[in-house]
Design a protein around this motif. Structure first.
Motif, PDB file in Angstrom:
ATOM      1  N   PRO A 127      60.329   3.289 -13.204  1.00 22.67           N
ATOM      2  CA  PRO A 127      61.519   2.444 -12.979  1.00 22.67           C
ATOM      3  C   PRO A 127      61.215   1.202 -12.147  1.00 22.67           C
ATOM      4  O   PRO A 127      61.686   0.100 -12.456  1.00 22.67           O
ATOM      5  CB  PRO A 127      62.483   3.387 -12.251  1.00 22.67           C
ATOM      6  N   GLU A 177      62.709   2.829 -18.495  1.00 23.36           N
ATOM      7  CA  GLU A 177      62.655   4.286 -18.537  1.00 23.36           C
ATOM      8  C   GLU A 177      63.565   4.838 -17.433  1.00 23.36           C
ATOM      9  O   GLU A 177      63.713   4.233 -16.366  1.00 23.36           O
ATOM     10  CB  GLU A 177      61.222   4.775 -18.310  1.00 23.36           C
ATOM     11  N   GLN A 178      64.163   6.002 -17.691  1.00 22.21           N
ATOM     12  CA  GLN A 178      65.029   6.614 -16.686  1.00 22.21           C
ATOM     13  C   GLN A 178      64.206   7.191 -15.540  1.00 22.21           C
ATOM     14  O   GLN A 178      63.086   7.658 -15.743  1.00 22.21           O
ATOM     15  CB  GLN A 178      65.868   7.733 -17.325  1.00 22.21           C
ATOM     16  N   GLU A 179      64.794   7.152 -14.357  1.00 22.24           N
ATOM     17  CA  GLU A 179      64.116   7.693 -13.184  1.00 22.24           C
ATOM     18  C   GLU A 179      64.022   9.216 -13.277  1.00 22.24           C
ATOM     19  O   GLU A 179      64.985   9.879 -13.673  1.00 22.24           O
ATOM     20  CB  GLU A 179      64.863   7.291 -11.916  1.00 22.24           C
TER      21      GLU A 179
END
Length: 335
Positions: free
Chosen positions: A259, A194-196
């Protein structure tokens, strides 16, 4: 021209006065408009805030208890047990599922004729308490295990949806002797992180929650349960718990740690003697690596298998019967 004559239009107070006066009037009108808009904005925010507070207070008395509260780390974690089968399935929810024990009802109903089914609602989910502990994989896994220990459940199949696939991977390595099989329901894989989300964004989400705008956003969106097999009472309970739990501190902290939690799982694999089966959507809307990455994970197990569905991420809501049937067939195959 005489020395003291004034050229018409230059330095003539009579000609200067008119445009200056007009500019002042325009400026005053603009300031008044800004003030009116500001007041309307404040009134709008106040209305949203008050409606949310009044609605939350009203809903608090309408939310019905289900399952049982289990002592975990000095707090209470909610768990629901249904069915009396010899084998036990423990279901772990995906991120942000408002009321896991209710949300998984279609699948629970299909499994309970054959298994005892336990749905764990982690802290910040469903009817469970919130916690001040960071939402690291280590803490989440430890809390779930403590809940199962206090329920005296020590041998079970772990069934994990979405982000719980990440926690489940850690779980089966730590408690390999307790888990008899792993089932991924469109579960997360460490290689597709997942993106930060920045601190400022999390702060904004927290503020929106406090001001009541999350309720407004939910109301303006589509009904995720429209056309599904849930009865109206169950849908209403999930709706109220959604307003209660959405963007709560534990949810936001879990986003913060995602993350890092993905990074920490990159070197983990499933034990090769552990039966592992994934039920996943055939066509992921964001990445074409979804199927290949699950197939790689399945290869870690001597009994690994991937089964696809033409479905969305919440495939257990729409394909509960097929999942239950294919899971039972898989368990027969590996005997």
């Amino acid at each position: 021209m005489k020395q003291n004559e004034v050229i018409k239009g230059e330095n003539d107070p009579a000609t200067d006065k008119k445009p200056t006066s007009m500019m002042k009037k325009v400026l005053i009108l603009i300031l008044k408009a800004i003030a009116v808009l500001a007041i309307l904005g404040i009134v709008f925010v106040a209305i949203v805030f008050i409606v949310d507070k009044v609605s939350s207070k009203s809903e608090q008395g309408k939310i019905q208890s289900y399952g049982q509260l289990v002592p975990v780390d000095g707090k209470k974690m909610n768990a629901m047990i249904q069915g009396t089968g010899e084998e036990t399935i423990v279901i772990l929810p995906g991120f942000g599922t408002a009321a896991p024990a209710l949300d998984f009802k279609p699948l629970i109903d299909e499994l309970t004729p054959f298994y005892k089914v336990v749905v764990i609602e982690p802290f910040g989910y469903g009817l469970s308490d919130k916690t001040d502990k960071e939402r690291t994989t280590e803490n989440i896994v430890s809390e779930i295990h403590e809940a199962l220990q206090n329920l005296q459940i020590d041998r079970y199949i772990l069934m994990a949806h979405s982000i719980s696939g990440l926690y489940g991977l850690d779980y089966v390595n730590k408690y390999e002797n307790e888990v008899s099989a792993f089932v991924g329901l469109d579960s997360s894989v460490p290689t597709l992180s997942e993106q930060e989300v920045g601190t400022s964004t999390l702060g904004a989400l927290s503020l929106l929650k406090k001001l009541g705008f999350t309720r407004l956003l939910v109301k303006s969106g589509d009904d995720p349960y429209a056309g599904l097999s849930y009865d109206e009472e169950t849908k209403e309970q999930m709706r109220m718990l959604g307003h209660k739990n959405m963007a709560n501190p534990n949810n936001l902290n879990e986003i913060k740690w995602m993350p890092s939690n993905f990074k920490g799982a990159e070197q983990l694999t499933f034990p090769n003697k552990l039966p592992v089966v994934f039920f996943i959507q055939a066509n992921h809307p964001v990445t074409d690596r979804w199927l290949p990455e699950h197939e790689k994970q399945a290869k870690d197990s001597d009994y690994g298998k991937v089964i696809t569905f033409e479905a969305d991420h919440y495939l257990y809501r729409t394909h509960a019967k097929e999942i239950a049937e294919k899971f039972r067939a898989y368990m027969e195959e590996i005997k």
